[in-house]
Design a protein around this motif. Structure first.
Motif, PDB file in Angstrom:
ATOM      1  N   ASP A 126      43.197  21.881 -24.876  1.00 20.88           N
ATOM      2  CA  ASP A 126      44.272  20.926 -25.632  1.00 20.88           C
ATOM      3  C   ASP A 126      44.170  20.941 -26.886  1.00 20.88           C
ATOM      4  O   ASP A 126      43.083  20.901 -27.274  1.00 20.88           O
ATOM      5  CB  ASP A 126      44.266  19.810 -24.666  1.00 20.88           C
ATOM      6  CG  ASP A 126      45.615  19.142 -24.679  1.00 20.88           C
ATOM      7  OD1 ASP A 126      46.326  18.932 -23.320  1.00 20.88           O
ATOM      8  OD2 ASP A 126      46.411  18.636 -25.656  1.00 20.88           O
ATOM      9  N   ILE A 127      45.412  20.554 -27.526  1.00 21.74           N
ATOM     10  CA  ILE A 127      45.296  20.582 -29.011  1.00 21.74           C
ATOM     11  C   ILE A 127      44.881  18.904 -29.380  1.00 21.74           C
ATOM     12  O   ILE A 127      44.509  18.609 -30.446  1.00 21.74           O
ATOM     13  CB  ILE A 127      46.861  20.710 -29.602  1.00 21.74           C
ATOM     14  CG1 ILE A 127      46.810  21.219 -31.095  1.00 21.74           C
ATOM     15  CG2 ILE A 127      47.809  19.874 -29.213  1.00 21.74           C
ATOM     16  CD1 ILE A 127      47.958  21.846 -31.638  1.00 21.74           C
ATOM     17  N   LEU A 128      45.038  18.045 -28.433  1.00 24.88           N
ATOM     18  CA  LEU A 128      44.950  16.748 -28.723  1.00 24.88           C
ATOM     19  C   LEU A 128      43.310  15.999 -28.284  1.00 24.88           C
ATOM     20  O   LEU A 128      43.030  16.444 -27.268  1.00 24.88           O
ATOM     21  CB  LEU A 128      45.815  15.729 -28.134  1.00 24.88           C
ATOM     22  CG  LEU A 128      47.176  15.928 -28.458  1.00 24.88           C
ATOM     23  CD1 LEU A 128      48.281  14.926 -27.615  1.00 24.88           C
ATOM     24  CD2 LEU A 128      47.406  15.533 -30.053  1.00 24.88           C
ATOM     25  N   PRO A 129      42.725  15.464 -29.407  1.00 27.57           N
ATOM     26  CA  PRO A 129      41.404  15.018 -29.036  1.00 27.57           C
ATOM     27  C   PRO A 129      41.547  14.081 -27.970  1.00 27.57           C
ATOM     28  O   PRO A 129      40.781  13.585 -27.048  1.00 27.57           O
ATOM     29  CB  PRO A 129      40.850  14.492 -30.190  1.00 27.57           C
ATOM     30  CG  PRO A 129      41.708  14.658 -31.203  1.00 27.57           C
ATOM     31  CD  PRO A 129      42.935  15.536 -30.666  1.00 27.57           C
ATOM     32  N   CYS A 172      48.881  26.978 -16.640  1.00 32.59           N
ATOM     33  CA  CYS A 172      49.470  26.327 -17.825  1.00 32.59           C
ATOM     34  C   CYS A 172      50.677  25.735 -17.104  1.00 32.59           C
ATOM     35  O   CYS A 172      51.689  26.183 -16.730  1.00 32.59           O
ATOM     36  CB  CYS A 172      50.008  27.096 -19.008  1.00 32.59           C
ATOM     37  SG  CYS A 172      50.658  26.135 -20.302  1.00 32.59           S
ATOM     38  N   VAL A 173      50.530  24.260 -17.273  1.00 30.81           N
ATOM     39  CA  VAL A 173      51.519  23.273 -16.270  1.00 30.81           C
ATOM     40  C   VAL A 173      52.197  22.398 -17.193  1.00 30.81           C
ATOM     41  O   VAL A 173      51.408  21.628 -17.754  1.00 30.81           O
ATOM     42  CB  VAL A 173      50.717  22.790 -14.966  1.00 30.81           C
ATOM     43  CG1 VAL A 173      51.652  21.936 -14.280  1.00 30.81           C
ATOM     44  CG2 VAL A 173      50.340  23.794 -14.158  1.00 30.81           C
ATOM     45  N   ALA A 174      53.597  22.446 -17.149  1.00 33.39           N
ATOM     46  CA  ALA A 174      54.305  21.157 -17.892  1.00 33.39           C
ATOM     47  C   ALA A 174      53.937  21.223 -19.370  1.00 33.39           C
ATOM     48  O   ALA A 174      54.133  20.014 -19.958  1.00 33.39           O
ATOM     49  CB  ALA A 174      54.175  20.021 -17.252  1.00 33.39           C
TER      50      ALA A 174
HETATM   51  C1  LIG Z   1      53.135  17.280 -20.523  1.00 29.50           C
HETATM   52  S1  LIG Z   1      51.288  17.606 -20.735  1.00 29.50           S
HETATM   53  C2  LIG Z   1      50.614  18.410 -19.589  1.00 29.50           C
HETATM   54  C3  LIG Z   1      49.375  18.105 -18.990  1.00 29.50           C
HETATM   55  C4  LIG Z   1      48.965  18.852 -17.655  1.00 29.50           C
HETATM   56  N1  LIG Z   1      49.183  20.277 -17.913  1.00 29.50           N
HETATM   57  C5  LIG Z   1      49.705  18.129 -16.640  1.00 29.50           C
HETATM   58  O1  LIG Z   1      50.309  18.940 -16.217  1.00 29.50           O
HETATM   59  O2  LIG Z   1      49.509  17.226 -16.360  1.00 29.50           O
HETATM   60  C6  LIG Z   1      51.488  19.033 -22.156  1.00 29.50           C
HETATM   61  C7  LIG Z   1      50.011  19.009 -22.891  1.00 29.50           C
HETATM   62  O3  LIG Z   1      50.242  20.325 -23.561  1.00 29.50           O
HETATM   63  C8  LIG Z   1      49.332  19.770 -24.911  1.00 29.50           C
HETATM   64  N2  LIG Z   1      49.585  20.841 -25.953  1.00 29.50           N
HETATM   65  C9  LIG Z   1      50.678  20.798 -26.715  1.00 29.50           C
HETATM   66  N3  LIG Z   1      50.725  21.903 -27.578  1.00 29.50           N
HETATM   67  C10 LIG Z   1      49.609  22.484 -27.576  1.00 29.50           C
HETATM   68  C11 LIG Z   1      48.794  23.569 -28.118  1.00 29.50           C
HETATM   69  N4  LIG Z   1      49.514  24.106 -29.168  1.00 29.50           N
HETATM   70  N5  LIG Z   1      47.591  23.862 -27.765  1.00 29.50           N
HETATM   71  C12 LIG Z   1      47.049  23.425 -26.545  1.00 29.50           C
HETATM   72  N6  LIG Z   1      47.528  22.234 -26.038  1.00 29.50           N
HETATM   73  C13 LIG Z   1      48.789  21.717 -26.223  1.00 29.50           C
HETATM   74  C14 LIG Z   1      49.620  18.506 -25.096  1.00 29.50           C
HETATM   75  O4  LIG Z   1      48.614  17.809 -26.046  1.00 29.50           O
HETATM   76  C15 LIG Z   1      49.565  18.016 -23.776  1.00 29.50           C
HETATM   77  O5  LIG Z   1      48.210  17.365 -23.438  1.00 29.50           O
END
Ligand SMILES: C[S@@+](CC[C@H](N)C(=O)[O-])C[C@H]1O[C@@H](n2cnc3c(N)ncnc32)[C@H](O)[C@@H]1O
Length: 267
Positions: A126-129, A172-174
């Motif tokens: 994930d991109i966020l810590p 990769c979900v949502a």
């Molecule tokens: C709606 S959440 C979905 C989380 C999880 N897949 C779920 O379905 O519960 C979207 C996630 O994508 C991550 N994200 C956004 N851009 C990203 C990137 N460029 N690389 C990795 N993760 C990313 C966000 O930080 C967030 O945690």
């Protein structure tokens, strides 16, 4: 106090659907998914939080689950895990043999479902810590490893760490489209999966339509036409409700990877 104990303020003007300490706005005619927000009572005050402000949402324990799953009935992790399980069974593949990369793993709800299906090895990115911290806080047993990386700009050491497991599945979900994961990041993750590996993702239906501006409609159709991705099954379903209670429809797709996506395919 008026408004069910709310102080005065913009987000407090229309108290609706009170459920613990989260409120959804009730006065929106139309609001794009990217602009949706809620009000949350935290640190002694009501705060407006955009749904896509995952940094703040993951920092409040239980808020992601309460908002998206309890209030808005999000089904995506269940749907994609079920579809993947069915396809694995169809091919007689044991789930415990899979080494899965969970792209945009958030706080681990998808990982949890994949463990339920039986996935053997699971790595989150994930991109966020804050997402990693939330996953370790809420589901410490789910991931074998969890990396905070920007998949659009992997450092060589990060690429090497992610290449080492030789993933046999990508989930990769949502997380595709909007301000989240762009096509280039999806390509980078796809290319970390071994040929013949499983690809399972969900995406908003509009992003696969002719009206798409995210680049995913073109990417997915080019990948299938070029034989890089073989679609095994896909299903349109209700991802969740929006703040007005209307359905937000997504497509879940499970397929197998035949070859890497070349950079020029992104156009
Ligand atoms: C709606 S959440 C979905 C989380 C999880 N897949 C779920 O379905 O519960 C979207 C996630 O994508 C991550 N994200 C956004 N851009 C990203 C990137 N460029 N690389 C990795 N993760 C990313 C966000 O930080 C967030 O945690």
């Amino acid at each position: 106090m008026e408004n069910g104990g709310l102080p005065n303020g913009d987000v407090a003007s229309r108290p609706v659907r009170l459920h613990r300490d989260v409120r959804l706005p009730d006065d929106v005619e139309h609001i794009d998914q990217d602009a949706e927000y809620c009000s949350v009572f935290a640190d002694g005050a009501w705060q407006r939080i955009r749904f896509h402000d995952y940094r703040r949402i993951f920092s409040i324990p239980g808020l992601y689950e309460h908002l998206f799953h309890d209030l808005l009935d999000c089904r995506s992790p269940d749907v994609v895990a079920k579809l993947l399980k069915e396809e694995l069974q169809r091919d007689g593949v044991a789930a415990h043999s899979l080494r899965v990369l969970d792209l945009g793993a958030g706080n681990g709800l998808v990982g949890e479902q994949l463990r339920t299906v039986g996935a053997g090895e699971l790595v989150g990115v994930d991109i966020l810590p804050e997402a990693r911290a939330a996953a370790l806080r809420d589901r410490p047993e789910v991931y074998d490893a969890y990396h905070v990386v920007d998949m659009t700009a992997l450092a060589e050491t990060e690429r090497a760490a992610l290449a080492a497991p030789r993933f046999t599945a990508l989930a990769c979900v949502a997380a595709l489209g909007y301000g989240d994961i762009p096509p280039s990041a999806f390509r980078a993750a796809f290319n970390l999966v071994a040929e013949g590996g499983w690809i399972a993702f969900t995406i908003k239906d509009r992003f696969l339509s002719e009206a798409d501006t995210s680049g995913f409609a073109r990417l997915v159709s080019r990948c299938t036409e070029a034989g890089l991705l073989r679609v095994r099954t896909s299903q349109r379903y209700r991802h969740r409700l929006d703040v007005r209670g209307e359905p937000l429809n997504y497509v879940a797709l499970v397929g197998t990877k035949r070859a890497d996506i070349p950079e020029d395919l992104l156009g």
